[in-house]
Design a protein around this motif. Structure first.
Motif, PDB file in Angstrom:
ATOM      1  N   ALA A  83      19.207  26.606  12.883  1.00 15.73           N
ATOM      2  CA  ALA A  83      17.814  26.896  12.545  1.00 15.73           C
ATOM      3  C   ALA A  83      17.617  28.404  12.589  1.00 15.73           C
ATOM      4  N   ILE A  84      16.582  28.836  11.947  1.00 15.32           N
ATOM      5  CA  ILE A  84      16.278  30.265  11.955  1.00 15.32           C
ATOM      6  C   ILE A  84      15.651  30.628  13.294  1.00 15.32           C
ATOM      7  N   THR A  85      16.282  31.554  13.970  1.00 17.69           N
ATOM      8  CA  THR A  85      15.753  31.958  15.273  1.00 17.69           C
ATOM      9  C   THR A  85      15.726  33.483  15.364  1.00 17.69           C
ATOM     10  N   ASN A  86      14.796  33.969  16.130  1.00 13.54           N
ATOM     11  CA  ASN A  86      14.700  35.398  16.421  1.00 13.54           C
ATOM     12  C   ASN A  86      15.203  35.667  17.825  1.00 13.54           C
ATOM     13  N   THR A  87      16.005  36.695  17.966  1.00  9.78           N
ATOM     14  CA  THR A  87      16.474  37.108  19.280  1.00  9.78           C
ATOM     15  C   THR A  87      16.053  38.557  19.507  1.00  9.78           C
ATOM     16  N   VAL A 139      16.755  42.228  10.418  1.00 12.06           N
ATOM     17  CA  VAL A 139      16.716  43.075  11.609  1.00 12.06           C
ATOM     18  C   VAL A 139      15.407  43.849  11.614  1.00 12.06           C
ATOM     19  N   TYR A 140      14.861  44.001  12.790  1.00 10.80           N
ATOM     20  CA  TYR A 140      13.613  44.755  12.979  1.00 10.80           C
ATOM     21  C   TYR A 140      13.833  45.650  14.186  1.00 10.80           C
ATOM     22  N   ILE A 141      13.604  46.947  14.030  1.00  8.13           N
ATOM     23  CA  ILE A 141      13.784  47.874  15.141  1.00  8.13           C
ATOM     24  C   ILE A 141      12.415  48.435  15.531  1.00  8.13           C
ATOM     25  N   PHE A 142      12.111  48.306  16.800  1.00  7.32           N
ATOM     26  CA  PHE A 142      10.786  48.694  17.294  1.00  7.32           C
ATOM     27  C   PHE A 142      10.887  49.852  18.277  1.00  7.32           C
ATOM     28  N   GLY A 143       9.873  50.692  18.224  1.00  6.99           N
ATOM     29  CA  GLY A 143       9.781  51.788  19.168  1.00  6.99           C
ATOM     30  C   GLY A 143       8.337  52.018  19.556  1.00  6.99           C
ATOM     31  N   ALA A 167      15.036  45.653  19.539  1.00  5.85           N
ATOM     32  CA  ALA A 167      15.250  45.155  18.177  1.00  5.85           C
ATOM     33  C   ALA A 167      15.081  43.644  18.179  1.00  5.85           C
ATOM     34  N   ILE A 168      14.714  43.118  17.026  1.00  5.15           N
ATOM     35  CA  ILE A 168      14.713  41.665  16.833  1.00  5.15           C
ATOM     36  C   ILE A 168      15.708  41.361  15.716  1.00  5.15           C
ATOM     37  N   VAL A 169      16.571  40.380  15.980  1.00  4.73           N
ATOM     38  CA  VAL A 169      17.560  39.952  14.992  1.00  4.73           C
ATOM     39  C   VAL A 169      17.270  38.507  14.616  1.00  4.73           C
ATOM     40  N   THR A 170      17.203  38.239  13.329  1.00  8.71           N
ATOM     41  CA  THR A 170      17.018  36.873  12.848  1.00  8.71           C
ATOM     42  C   THR A 170      18.378  36.291  12.514  1.00  8.71           C
ATOM     43  N   SER A 171      18.682  35.138  13.112  1.00  6.15           N
ATOM     44  CA  SER A 171      19.961  34.496  12.825  1.00  6.15           C
ATOM     45  C   SER A 171      19.728  33.077  12.342  1.00  6.15           C
TER      46      SER A 171
HETATM   47  C1  NAG Z   1      11.084  37.089  13.473  1.00  4.25           C
HETATM   48  O1  NAG Z   1      10.487  38.312  13.827  1.00  4.25           O
HETATM   49  C2  NAG Z   1       9.929  39.019  12.749  1.00  4.25           C
HETATM   50  C3  NAG Z   1       9.439  40.351  13.264  1.00  4.25           C
HETATM   51  O2  NAG Z   1       8.553  40.196  14.331  1.00  4.25           O
HETATM   52  C4  NAG Z   1       8.819  38.191  12.110  1.00  4.25           C
HETATM   53  O3  NAG Z   1       8.290  38.880  11.012  1.00  4.25           O
HETATM   54  C5  NAG Z   1       9.411  36.877  11.662  1.00  4.25           C
HETATM   55  O4  NAG Z   1       8.381  36.049  11.153  1.00  4.25           O
HETATM   56  C6  NAG Z   1      10.084  36.165  12.811  1.00  4.25           C
HETATM   57  N1  NAG Z   1      10.762  34.968  12.326  1.00  4.25           N
HETATM   58  C7  NAG Z   1      10.784  33.835  13.038  1.00  4.25           C
HETATM   59  C8  NAG Z   1      11.564  32.713  12.439  1.00  4.25           C
HETATM   60  O5  NAG Z   1      10.214  33.719  14.115  1.00  4.25           O
END
Ligand code: NAG
Length: 236
Positions: free
Chosen positions: A30-34, A99-103, A174-178
């Protein structure tokens, strides 16, 4: 007349099993954010940086954000002086489709931050007025190959509009979508060897052919691309 048919059945079975073994971890994921904190070794910082935390506060840093508003109450404070020979920059390595990089943005004394991912470049340039703007999106890239490992590089360039000769930027996490969408169930993929699959216009079919070096991914940033330091993200 049974031979070709049963051969195909048997072949389909083995191809299915093979594809399942090869692709199961990602294709079924499944699509997950880490979220990855700045203290993680997948971040690398080159040049003048301080790793700031409760146990290692930076008394000499001019930027003093509120720790409780940062991720993990840690951040990296990097600075760059006009004309300095040593560059200030870094990199983040990840495997995922986005990928999302936050500061923490700062209205005063923040350099332009030039990011490079593959052939894509973008510059983060803060135009707001907050002293500290937390969870600010410095860089993002989406539509990447979920199975591939990428490295984002960045480099500080003096922003002349601030009128400040020593400039600092704060990197937080950072947030990585896998994982990938479950758009192509395994049986559909196998049947594509005998007739065209019914999968719509998906690009997700797990074929073992991935010579994709420059994904056409939308990069979000407040300024398009800079040109000057183009071809050479020298990670000294
Ligand atoms: C993952 O994080 C990004 C950035 O915050 C967001 O735009 C995206 O909707 C998120 N995706 C999921 C599957 O949660």
């Amino acid at each position: 007349m049974g031979t070709p048919h049963s051969f195909m059945t048997l072949l389909s079975f083995f191809v299915t099993a093979l594809l399942f073994l090869l692709c199961a971890p990602s294709a079924n994921g499944a699509i997950t954010n880490t979220t990855v904190d700045d203290t993680d070794p997948s971040f690398q910082f080159d040049g003048a940086w301080t790793s700031v935390s409760a146990s290692n506060p930076c008394g000499g840093c001019s930027s003093k954000p509120d720790p409780t508003q940062t991720f993990g109450e840690t951040w990296h404070d990097g600075n760059y002086r006009t004309g300095a020979s040593e560059t200030t920059g870094g990199s983040f390595t990840f495997t995922g489709s986005a990928v999302y990089i936050f500061g923490i943005d700062q209205a005063q004394s923040q350099p332009d931050i030039a990011f490079t991912l593959g052939n894509t470049q973008s510059v983060h340039h803060y135009t707001g007025t907050e002293q500290f703007a937390y969870h600010a999106l410095f860089f993002s890239a989406t539509g990447l190959d979920a199975d591939q490992t990428y490295t984002v590089n960045w480099n500080f360039n003096i922003d002349p509009t601030t009128g400040v000769g020593v400039q600092a930027a704060l990197f937080d996490y950072a947030i990585v979508t896998s994982g990938t969408d479950d758009v192509a169930p395994i049986p559909n993929v196998v049947s594509s060897s005998t007739h065209t699959p019914t999968v719509p216009s998906s690009t997700q079919a797990p074929q073992s052919q991935t010579p994709q070096t420059s994904p056409s991914n939308p990069i979000s940033s407040s300024k398009p691309a800079s040109t000057s330091s183009a071809g050479n993200p020298s990670s000294s």
